[in-house]
Enzyme design. Structure first.
Site, PDB file in Angstrom:
ATOM      1  NE  ARG A  74     -19.037 -26.261  47.766  1.00 46.35           N
ATOM      2  CZ  ARG A  74     -20.296 -26.095  47.317  1.00 46.35           C
ATOM      3  NH1 ARG A  74     -20.574 -25.196  46.397  1.00 46.35           N
ATOM      4  NH2 ARG A  74     -21.260 -26.825  47.802  1.00 46.35           N
ATOM      5  CG  HIS A 118     -23.602 -30.559  45.040  1.00 38.08           C
ATOM      6  ND1 HIS A 118     -22.860 -29.391  45.163  1.00 38.08           N
ATOM      7  CD2 HIS A 118     -24.641 -30.241  44.232  1.00 38.08           C
ATOM      8  CE1 HIS A 118     -23.436 -28.426  44.452  1.00 38.08           C
ATOM      9  NE2 HIS A 118     -24.515 -28.923  43.863  1.00 38.08           N
ATOM     10  CD  GLU A 163     -27.686 -24.768  46.489  1.00 36.14           C
ATOM     11  OE1 GLU A 163     -28.650 -25.270  45.889  1.00 36.14           O
ATOM     12  OE2 GLU A 163     -26.936 -23.920  45.964  1.00 36.14           O
ATOM     13  CG  ASN A 298     -24.100 -22.328  47.342  1.00 34.25           C
ATOM     14  OD1 ASN A 298     -22.960 -22.050  47.694  1.00 34.25           O
ATOM     15  ND2 ASN A 298     -24.496 -23.577  47.128  1.00 34.25           N
ATOM     16  CE1 TYR A 300     -25.531 -19.566  40.837  1.00 32.01           C
ATOM     17  CE2 TYR A 300     -26.250 -20.372  42.980  1.00 32.01           C
ATOM     18  CZ  TYR A 300     -25.412 -20.470  41.884  1.00 32.01           C
ATOM     19  OH  TYR A 300     -24.451 -21.443  41.834  1.00 32.01           O
ATOM     20  CD  GLU A 364     -23.233 -23.753  44.242  1.00 32.34           C
ATOM     21  OE1 GLU A 364     -24.227 -23.331  43.629  1.00 32.34           O
ATOM     22  OE2 GLU A 364     -23.143 -24.912  44.681  1.00 32.34           O
TER      23      GLU A 364
HETATM   24  O1  IFM Z   1     -26.061 -25.914  39.517  1.00 28.42           O
HETATM   25  C1  IFM Z   1     -26.526 -25.521  40.760  1.00 28.42           C
HETATM   26  C2  IFM Z   1     -25.689 -26.132  41.861  1.00 28.42           C
HETATM   27  O2  IFM Z   1     -25.646 -27.503  41.767  1.00 28.42           O
HETATM   28  C3  IFM Z   1     -26.262 -25.769  43.208  1.00 28.42           C
HETATM   29  N1  IFM Z   1     -26.478 -24.357  43.328  1.00 28.42           N
HETATM   30  C4  IFM Z   1     -27.139 -23.666  42.247  1.00 28.42           C
HETATM   31  C5  IFM Z   1     -26.495 -24.021  40.923  1.00 28.42           C
HETATM   32  C6  IFM Z   1     -27.224 -23.289  39.769  1.00 28.42           C
HETATM   33  O3  IFM Z   1     -28.549 -23.663  39.726  1.00 28.42           O
END
Ligand code: IFM
Length: 456
Positions: A74, A118, A163, A298, A300, A364
């Site tokens: 991607r 992006h 995002e 995405n 985290y 992500e």
């Molecule tokens: O690096 C970023 C990415 O560009 C978008 N999502 C989160 C990642 C980590 O912060």
């Protein structure tokens, strides 16, 4: 733990974070060029001028992807390479780069997943209001159509935005990201125009024959502190209301309009109290509600909140009055982000229940740690543990019924981590920025074996 036979394994990157070559082949200026060159905005004064020099090294980078057995890659297209001012004639030299990239990926049997936005908005559009200007949504749709016209014969998988919450609320709300504006009302307007751009672009892509279209969101389960380690903990009514509000502002603000063509009341209320709702015109929600195939997730870390009566709204969260952002009782990455792997399965199961008509893909997931090269190796055990823990939760979500199509690690390479510059390393491949040498970390080799086994 074996994954479904057609499960997609891959890695993700983004144009401004890896490409460099910011002045080559007619590329125009983006808001991230302006922002990163403004002192004080990015740690250590870093910019994306050179980044990973991927613009010149993409063939070698694809060689690495092949060694790691990636099935999908991607990447995002830099809008200012295609239209230097964000509109008008299309720059053939800019398109040629992505054309070669796609051909090379296909020759390596790696499926390209193209993200159209992006965050590197052409500066010329920002000078006319950026995403606060409704016209930007229409310019985005034209640009999307132009990219599809060049690559659509070989690319089946398209994402419109990456995002939009971050683009709107960090870019226009608290100013931590480009363009660095700090007005909650601008953030609310931008969020709507980003969604409008998504809907308009999705329609153009569909008309042009795109096979799969997705919207990529940064989403998190929103938990109270007690729920972090105990999913069965029952929050107080006030804490539950805070969690519901933040979930609505973070996730439902984008997915409800895209999937159902409606805005949650809390979002309309936040807009009404931050600049008004005039920018939401009749018919917009129908346009935004263009059919999509997938939601890209995405993930985290979870978002942890509790109620705090009388608290003012956070600058990045208009509409978050009475909410206190709390810390999780969990270990953290180098970003200070809590590591809560089962947050991912909780999130995926919830999204699959709330939006059953679309498939899901983890677009992500990954972590930054302070990696060091020792004798030509990077022993990033913490990242291996992070990825292993999260992949187990992906598997768990599939078993629980989530229609999950694939997993893309963030990121292939260490890269320009926005306001954090180069000091945060998210790659499974280490990059020495002085020499541009790439060294696959232990996590990359581990991931290669996971892909080879199609499981853990
Ligand atoms: O690096 C970023 C990415 O560009 C978008 N999502 C989160 C990642 C980590 O912060």
């Amino acid at each position: 733990m074996i994954f479904p036979e057609d499960f997609v394994w891959g890695a993700a990157t983004a144009s401004y974070q890896i490409e460099g070559a910011v002045k080559e082949d007619g590329r125009g200026q983006s808001i991230w060029d302006t922002f990163s060159h403004t002192p004080g905005n990015v740690a250590d004064g870093d910019t994306g001028d050179v980044a990973c020099d991927h613009y010149h090294r993409f063939r070698d980078d694809i060689g690495l992807m092949r060694e790691l057995r990636l099935g999908a890659y991607r990447f995002s297209v830099a809008w200012p390479r295609i239209q230097s001012d964000g509109e008008g004639s299309v720059n053939p030299r800019g398109l040629a780069f992505y054309d070669k990239l796609v051909d090379e990926l296909l020759a390596a049997e790696i499926s390209p997943y193209v993200t159209l936005y992006h965050w590197d908005l052409p500066q010329a559009l920002e000078d006319r209001g950026g995403w606060t200007n409704r016209d930007t949504a229409y310019r985005f749709a034209d640009y999307a159509e132009a990219v599809h016209a060049k690559l659509g014969d070989r690319v089946s998988d398209w994402a419109t935005l990456n995002e939009p919450w971050v683009a709107a609320f960090l870019g226009y709300g608290n100013g931590v990201h480009a363009p660095g504006r700090r007005r909650p009302a601008d953030a609310m307007r931008s969020a709507h125009h980003l969604l409008l751009g998504h809907g308009l672009a999705a329609r153009r892509l569909r008309e042009a024959g795109a096979r799969s279209i997705m919207l990529v969101v940064n989403s998190s389960p929103v938990l109270t502190p007690a729920q972090v380690n105990d999913p069965s903990a029952v929050p107080s009514e006030a804490d539950a209301a805070s969690a519901h509000r933040i979930h609505t502002l973070l996730t439902r603000q984008f997915l409800d309009p895209a999937v159902y063509g409606t805005y949650p009341e809390e979002v309309l209320d936040a807009a009404a109290r931050n600049g008004g709702t005039d920018h939401i015109q009749d018919g917009d929600l129908e346009l935004i509600n263009a059919p999509i195939d997938l939601v890209g997730v995405n993930y985290y870390n979870p978002c942890v909140v509790e109620s705090g009566p009388g608290l003012p709204a956070d600058a990045a969260w208009p509409g978050s009055e009475n909410v206190r952002f709390a810390t999780a009782d969990a270990p953290t990455t180098a970003m200070g982000w809590p590591i809560v792997p089962d947050g991912l399965s909780r999130l995926l199961v919830r999204l699959s229940q709330d939006y059953p008509q679309v498939g899901l893909m983890v677009t992500e997931n990954g972590a930054a740690f302070d990696d060091v090269v020792q004798d030509g190796r990077v022993h990033d055990d913490e990242r291996v543990a992070y990825l292993d823990g999260h992949l187990r939760e992906v598997h768990r979500a599939i078993e629980a019924g989530a229609d999950l199509r694939g997993y893309l690690v963030w990121s292939l390479l260490d890269n320009f981590e926005w306001a954090e510059g180069y000091r945060r390393r998210f790659g499974i491949v280490h990059v020495d920025y002085a020499t541009q040498e790439r060294v696959p970390k232990d996590s990359a080799l581990w991931y290669r074996d996971v892909i080879g086994r199609n499981g853990l």
